[in-house]
Write a protein that holds these residues in place. Structure first.
Motif, PDB file in Angstrom:
ATOM      1  N   THR A 197      65.362  44.079 105.418  1.00  0.00           N
ATOM      2  CA  THR A 197      64.142  43.500 106.002  1.00  0.00           C
ATOM      3  C   THR A 197      64.411  42.076 106.473  1.00  0.00           C
ATOM      4  O   THR A 197      63.854  41.636 107.482  1.00  0.00           O
ATOM      5  CB  THR A 197      62.989  43.506 104.984  1.00  0.00           C
ATOM      6  N   MET A 198      65.289  41.342 105.727  1.00  0.00           N
ATOM      7  CA  MET A 198      65.621  39.980 106.142  1.00  0.00           C
ATOM      8  C   MET A 198      66.251  39.967 107.535  1.00  0.00           C
ATOM      9  O   MET A 198      66.090  38.997 108.287  1.00  0.00           O
ATOM     10  CB  MET A 198      66.592  39.357 105.129  1.00  0.00           C
ATOM     11  N   ASP A 240      63.432  40.517 110.035  1.00  0.00           N
ATOM     12  CA  ASP A 240      62.714  39.247 110.151  1.00  0.00           C
ATOM     13  C   ASP A 240      63.442  38.257 111.065  1.00  0.00           C
ATOM     14  O   ASP A 240      62.884  37.771 112.044  1.00  0.00           O
ATOM     15  CB  ASP A 240      62.616  38.583 108.771  1.00  0.00           C
ATOM     16  N   GLU A 241      64.672  37.964 110.697  1.00  0.00           N
ATOM     17  CA  GLU A 241      65.364  36.810 111.281  1.00  0.00           C
ATOM     18  C   GLU A 241      66.081  37.157 112.579  1.00  0.00           C
ATOM     19  O   GLU A 241      66.153  36.332 113.479  1.00  0.00           O
ATOM     20  CB  GLU A 241      66.389  36.281 110.266  1.00  0.00           C
ATOM     21  N   MET A 246      71.336  32.327 107.042  1.00  0.00           N
ATOM     22  CA  MET A 246      70.859  33.710 106.982  1.00  0.00           C
ATOM     23  C   MET A 246      71.937  34.683 107.475  1.00  0.00           C
ATOM     24  O   MET A 246      72.060  35.799 106.959  1.00  0.00           O
ATOM     25  CB  MET A 246      69.606  33.868 107.835  1.00  0.00           C
ATOM     26  N   GLU A 266      74.317  35.232 104.701  1.00  0.00           N
ATOM     27  CA  GLU A 266      73.700  35.989 103.609  1.00  0.00           C
ATOM     28  C   GLU A 266      73.627  37.478 103.942  1.00  0.00           C
ATOM     29  O   GLU A 266      73.983  38.337 103.122  1.00  0.00           O
ATOM     30  CB  GLU A 266      72.292  35.449 103.313  1.00  0.00           C
ATOM     31  N   VAL A 267      73.179  37.819 105.146  1.00  0.00           N
ATOM     32  CA  VAL A 267      73.079  39.243 105.485  1.00  0.00           C
ATOM     33  C   VAL A 267      74.471  39.838 105.705  1.00  0.00           C
ATOM     34  O   VAL A 267      74.704  41.017 105.401  1.00  0.00           O
ATOM     35  CB  VAL A 267      72.143  39.503 106.689  1.00  0.00           C
ATOM     36  N   TYR A 324      57.205  37.988 111.155  1.00  0.00           N
ATOM     37  CA  TYR A 324      57.989  36.827 110.742  1.00  0.00           C
ATOM     38  C   TYR A 324      57.856  35.682 111.743  1.00  0.00           C
ATOM     39  O   TYR A 324      57.729  34.522 111.369  1.00  0.00           O
ATOM     40  CB  TYR A 324      59.449  37.254 110.607  1.00  0.00           C
ATOM     41  N   ALA A 358      64.125  32.031 101.004  1.00  0.00           N
ATOM     42  CA  ALA A 358      63.909  33.469 100.853  1.00  0.00           C
ATOM     43  C   ALA A 358      63.722  33.940  99.414  1.00  0.00           C
ATOM     44  O   ALA A 358      64.435  34.802  98.942  1.00  0.00           O
ATOM     45  CB  ALA A 358      65.082  34.209 101.498  1.00  0.00           C
ATOM     46  N   HIS A 375      66.047  37.794  97.395  1.00  0.00           N
ATOM     47  CA  HIS A 375      66.919  38.681  98.166  1.00  0.00           C
ATOM     48  C   HIS A 375      68.348  38.503  97.658  1.00  0.00           C
ATOM     49  O   HIS A 375      69.301  38.512  98.453  1.00  0.00           O
ATOM     50  CB  HIS A 375      66.858  38.331  99.661  1.00  0.00           C
ATOM     51  N   THR A 415      70.366  43.155  96.315  1.00  0.00           N
ATOM     52  CA  THR A 415      69.897  43.625  97.618  1.00  0.00           C
ATOM     53  C   THR A 415      70.879  44.625  98.235  1.00  0.00           C
ATOM     54  O   THR A 415      70.476  45.532  98.970  1.00  0.00           O
ATOM     55  CB  THR A 415      69.648  42.419  98.547  1.00  0.00           C
ATOM     56  N   HIS A 424      65.256  45.848 100.970  1.00  0.00           N
ATOM     57  CA  HIS A 424      64.548  44.578 100.908  1.00  0.00           C
ATOM     58  C   HIS A 424      65.133  43.635  99.851  1.00  0.00           C
ATOM     59  O   HIS A 424      65.776  42.652 100.188  1.00  0.00           O
ATOM     60  CB  HIS A 424      63.069  44.868 100.655  1.00  0.00           C
TER      61      HIS A 424
END
Lengths: 230, 230, 230, 230
Positions: free
Chosen positions: C128-129, C132-133, C191, C194-195, C223, D39, D109, D114, D173
């Motif tokens: 979901t992040m 969002d981003e 971000m 992180e992802v 978002y 976050a 997150h 996650t 998520h």
């Protein structure tokens, strides 16, 4: 039960000193990323009496002070202190009773050491740092429930087959390390996590090359007898 | 053996300065997560005499001071200092004797670089950062025992086949890096761990795409001649 | 070439403010572990003139000050400052010229984002992040040499196919991110790493479940329009 | 809508105290590496009124103060505060309405938790720490869009099948954790990430050995009834 007043001023002076040392060493568990929240503990056995100083149970590291450390005898009975001692107290005590040269014990759930413990695999000796510090593989001990001295017995029994090794990965649980004092055991805990992480990473990109047994012996002898300040 | 009193005031002034630089640079090993406990060392060769300044053996980083650094000649004999020098002193000295442009040497056991070393694999050049800093793959050197100059010889022999590369992964051991001064070698140690980690991670999700040799050359030339402040 | 004295007091006031913002934002690159040594840079385009403020080339983060930041025009020519600007200056400038709503650009070599870049794979939208981003996958841009505006062109061309996405993984190199100001681009850089790390980790234990396209659209709309303070 | 002036001085005193606690606990999210940028969020339900205190939406952690926290009722309506509350407010409120013993909720997150959530896999109970803290596997909840109370319902419905477990990995998520107060929920968030990381690592080098169900029960009972200070 005996209180600290029943001991000599020499013992009481050592208790004061060791309370400070053990409290301070918990900061090293955080510094080297060996613990989360309250999940790790340090103890040290006294030189002047059959007593040990250990972390209180379930207290966050930022709240630890020398005064909050707990003094117990080597059966785990509280001799001095206002807090309940660590859940692992009986196991620390068992180790001290059965390994008289050991004056420091550390337990953590550090991530990569515990990952090896979860699979029941020992860490193969593929690093000079392992030859130096552990003199071979880091062995796995049995699965035991928490709260009795069973974990301590598992540590002692496992190390009987690995003389000179300061670490055991208790299965499904995490590492216990020993040393000539608490600082030495904290060092072993930091080194255990480091080699656990490194050999873990090596296995993802190939096959760690084993170090021959006689080279391990040479590394370990040099490290124990020459390395450091004397 | 000669003491520092046998050297000129110019040399003694450089020793004082380099003691401070080398002591301070050990903080960078911690900052970039390159070392655990005492497991890494920095040295710098002087400009004014055939001397080097190196970490004392087995001393925790928080206790390092300029005064605790050890001054040796380029055979590893102690010329000034109250502590025993690093176990790797003879290897640092060997590198300085055989690579006269090198004035800084760093050794760590940083996690991912050492993982490559444990498998005996060099790190393939799949990142522009590697073309910049290493001019190609980061090579693996031989397995050698600690304490003699054998590791230094392994570093020098390996780099003979990789001109311009500042890093060698000593097999089963960890990275050694060189530079025009100690800061430059610390930088190479930080970069070695970063590219070791990144290419390691890339191999877990696919195949790192090699950078063509002529592009590596262009990257390396620009980085050495244009990048930074001049 | 024009100097800052040729600009209005309003512009000079904004330069002063943006120098402070850009210098301070480099601390965030360290805080979120996005950079090693000197390997990342932040710039911000001014509101009052066609100028940008960018990191000097090859300077360690602890030595950065507002005064050491470099002011250039949108062709990359230095207008104010005593240091040489970042090697990526021409690429930042290209992005600002071709994307007028962008007022912040960040480049890092953050570990996991760069691992995806090394394999040439975009990061699939399984969080979901990410909806969002990024509004979808994080795309990969072409391999380009450093020093010209080619990297900036690769970023702009790649984002043309990914409207609303603030990040491109330049192949074999690392992420570039954009934003409405430098802070916004630094956020996108944090971000992105992180992802990149999370989806990388997910692939090691199974198959990341894709989020359906219409759910991604809903996440992204909420978002961008509701999240945060307005 | 009611403002805080409509509540008793006892309630207003608790609001003041909880604002401080919730603001401070966000520092623990950073300390244990559970969040990036903005976050993640913490809330606590009051003892003296059907109110909760929660993080404002999209505000960086370094700017959080007790005064910036938002007070809402258990339908998510703002009762006191100058900022817009977290996007997850309706879900926190739903949890409090349906689980009256819960007085703390945390959402992050965090990377490895996650990663499990992205693959839709629950974390198998292979660690004594999991028996202690979670009483079994850490379960996965459904995929839900952000902004409504649907996520809260997913958490409550999932935990109905896992009595005593304080964590749910919401699919694609991230983790939501609960506790008897906000600190307890933050602890569960830290433990969730730690076990997520450890079991993840274990799967890369072998098969995590499951802990038998009756041993999990014994671990959980001891942890809930004996561990810590009473």
């Amino acid at each position: 039960m005996a209180g600290l007043a029943d001991f000599s001023s020499e013992v009481r002076a050592e208790v004061k000193q060791v309370r400070e040392q053990v409290a301070t060493l918990h900061e090293q568990l955080l510094k080297w990323n060996l613990v989360v929240w309250t999940a790790g503990n340090v103890s040290q056995r006294l030189r002047t009496a059959d007593l040990m100083v250990i972390k209180p149970s379930g207290v966050r590291y930022e709240y630890l002070t020398p005064a909050s450390m707990v003094v117990t005898d080597l059966e785990g009975n509280v001799v001095d202190g206002t807090e309940a001692p660590s859940s692992d107290t009986l196991s620390h005590a068992y180790i001290y009773r059965h390994m008289p040269d050991v004056h420091g014990v550390v337990h953590t759930h550090s991530t990569y050491a515990t990952a090896w413990a979860a699979t029941g695999r020992s860490i193969p000796c593929a690093l000079t740092m392992m030859g130096d510090e552990f003199g071979g593989d880091v062995p796995v001990g049995p699965f035991e429930l928490i709260g009795s001295e069973a974990i301590g017995k598992g540590v002692v029994d496992t190390l009987a087959d690995h003389p000179g090794c300061p670490a055991v990965l208790m299965r499904n649980h995490g590492p216990f390390t020993i040393g000539k004092d608490a600082e030495d055991a904290v060092k072993a805990a930091a080194m255990t996590e480091e080699v656990a992480h490194t050999v873990w990473a090596a296995e993802q990109i190939g096959t760690p090359i084993p170090i021959p047994a006689d080279d391990i012996t040479k590394l370990n002898n040099r490290y124990k007898n020459i390395y450091g300040q004397h």
